[in-house]
Design an enzyme around this catalytic site. Structure first.
Site, mmCIF file in Angstrom:
data_model
loop_
_atom_site.group_PDB
_atom_site.id
_atom_site.type_symbol
_atom_site.label_atom_id
_atom_site.label_comp_id
_atom_site.label_asym_id
_atom_site.label_seq_id
_atom_site.Cartn_x
_atom_site.Cartn_y
_atom_site.Cartn_z
ATOM 1 C CB SER A 183 -8.366 2.426 3.572
ATOM 2 O OG SER A 183 -8.441 3.437 4.558
ATOM 3 C CE LYS B 38 -4.970 1.149 0.811
ATOM 4 N NZ LYS B 38 -4.341 -0.171 0.641
ATOM 5 C CE1 TYR C 152 -3.609 4.010 2.474
ATOM 6 C CE2 TYR C 152 -5.157 5.143 3.913
ATOM 7 C CZ TYR C 152 -4.574 3.981 3.473
ATOM 8 O OH TYR C 152 -4.959 2.780 4.008
#
Length: 325
Positions: A113, A141, A137
């Site tokens: 991402s 990643k 989040y």
């Protein structure tokens, strides 16, 4: 992403095998994939955290390569529920890699991402920008990217394609598959669509005081069809060259929240009332890609416009007001 990429894989001559626990998806997708592609798609139901099960599936189907989509992806939710994200995203990736290693399957396309760039000092963003994170989040990643790099140092036989998504939106032009979030949508486009169709009274715009042209956040929105084709191109590159890579998948330009709203109103012919709200923790002002490396390595670039994205989402939403239910 998974369902649209299945279609793209079949169109490119591959045979996809779906592994899904249906925690945030619907079995009805399988029937619709068959409608679109003209063939049944094999699906194995289970959890990526179940390492022996994943290994057994890989062995049974003699899988040549894996695309890993199984992760939670909402910035705001990750701030509120960080442990959910660390368990599902990081532990899920460890489980998958262990299963792949045991099954002697070492070709992986990973959904990373643009959040690994944190709050970038400038835009557009190239792959050599410093990595950082502003929310759990994004942290998951980043950790998984580091884990993959360590795996390749330990065993150079691994073939790894890391795809740093920007903001996927849109739906298949058939209107048969699209985004159907459970509960309140965490992402902009499905929320806009639900307001346009009357399921929600208004859109909350989180922050109108950013240093952007209209004060709202700017993102690089990319059509899910373009992104699916990027995954196929990444897999083909890995299988042909055996060389690992990390690339941005984006359009190279950004649109603000209010620009997306206006584009959706034009596509749908419906109003999308907005209400301004405070910024969300973990959000950044603007984020868009410099996608030249993907074009050079993979022969890929985004082709579809914001108008295309909005038109396809409206076709999906208006034709499936209750999603897959």
């Amino acid at each position: 992403m998974g369902s649209h990429t299945c279609v793209a894989l079949i169109e490119a001559g591959f045979t996809p095998i779906i592994l899904d626990n249906f925690s945030n998806s619907h079995p009805a997708v399988l029937q619709r994939l068959a409608q679109i592609t003209g063939r049944a798609v094999v699906c194995e139901q289970g959890d990526v955290l179940d390492t022996p099960w994943v290994e057994a599936v890989l062995r049974r189907h003699q899988v040549a390569g894996v695309m890993h989509f199984a992760g939670d992806k909402a910035v705001g939710e990750s701030v509120a529920q960080p442990l959910k994200y660390y368990r599902n995203n990081i532990s899920g990736a460890v489980s998958l890699l262990e299963a792949m290693q045991a099954a002697n399957c070492q070709t992986l396309v990973f959904s990373s991402s643009a959040t690994v760039y944190g709050d970038p000092a400038s835009v557009p963003i190239t792959e050599d920008f410093p990595r950082q994170h502003t929310n759990p989040y994004g942290h998951t990643k980043l950790v998984i990217e580091d884990m993959l790099a360590a795996m390749q140092v330990a065993d150079p036989a691994w073939q790894l394609g890391v795809l740093r998504y920007f903001n996927p939106v849109g739906a298949h032009p058939s209107g048969l598959i699209g985004e159907d979030p459970s509960g309140i949508p965490n992402n902009l486009m499905p929320f806009v669509a639900q307001v346009a169709i009357g399921k929600r009274p208004f859109l909350n715009v989180y922050g109108n005081d950013y240093a952007t042209p209209d004060g709202t956040g700017v993102r690089d929105y990319i059509h899910v069809q373009d992104l699916a084709q990027g995954h196929v191109a990444a897999l083909q590159r890995l299988l042909q060259s055996g060389e690992s890579f990390t690339v941005n998948l984006g359009t190279g330009s950004g649109n603000s929240v209010l620009e997306v709203v206006k584009a959706f109103e034009l596509a749908s012919g419906r109003p999308v009332p907005c209400q301004m709200a405070a910024r969300r923790p973990g959000d950044v002002a603007q984020c868009y890609a410099y996608p030249a490396l993907a074009q050079r390595l993979l022969g890929w670039r985004a082709e579809r416009t914001l108008a295309d994205m909005c038109t396809d989402v409206w076709r999906w939403q208006s034709g499936n007001p209750n999603g897959y239910q």
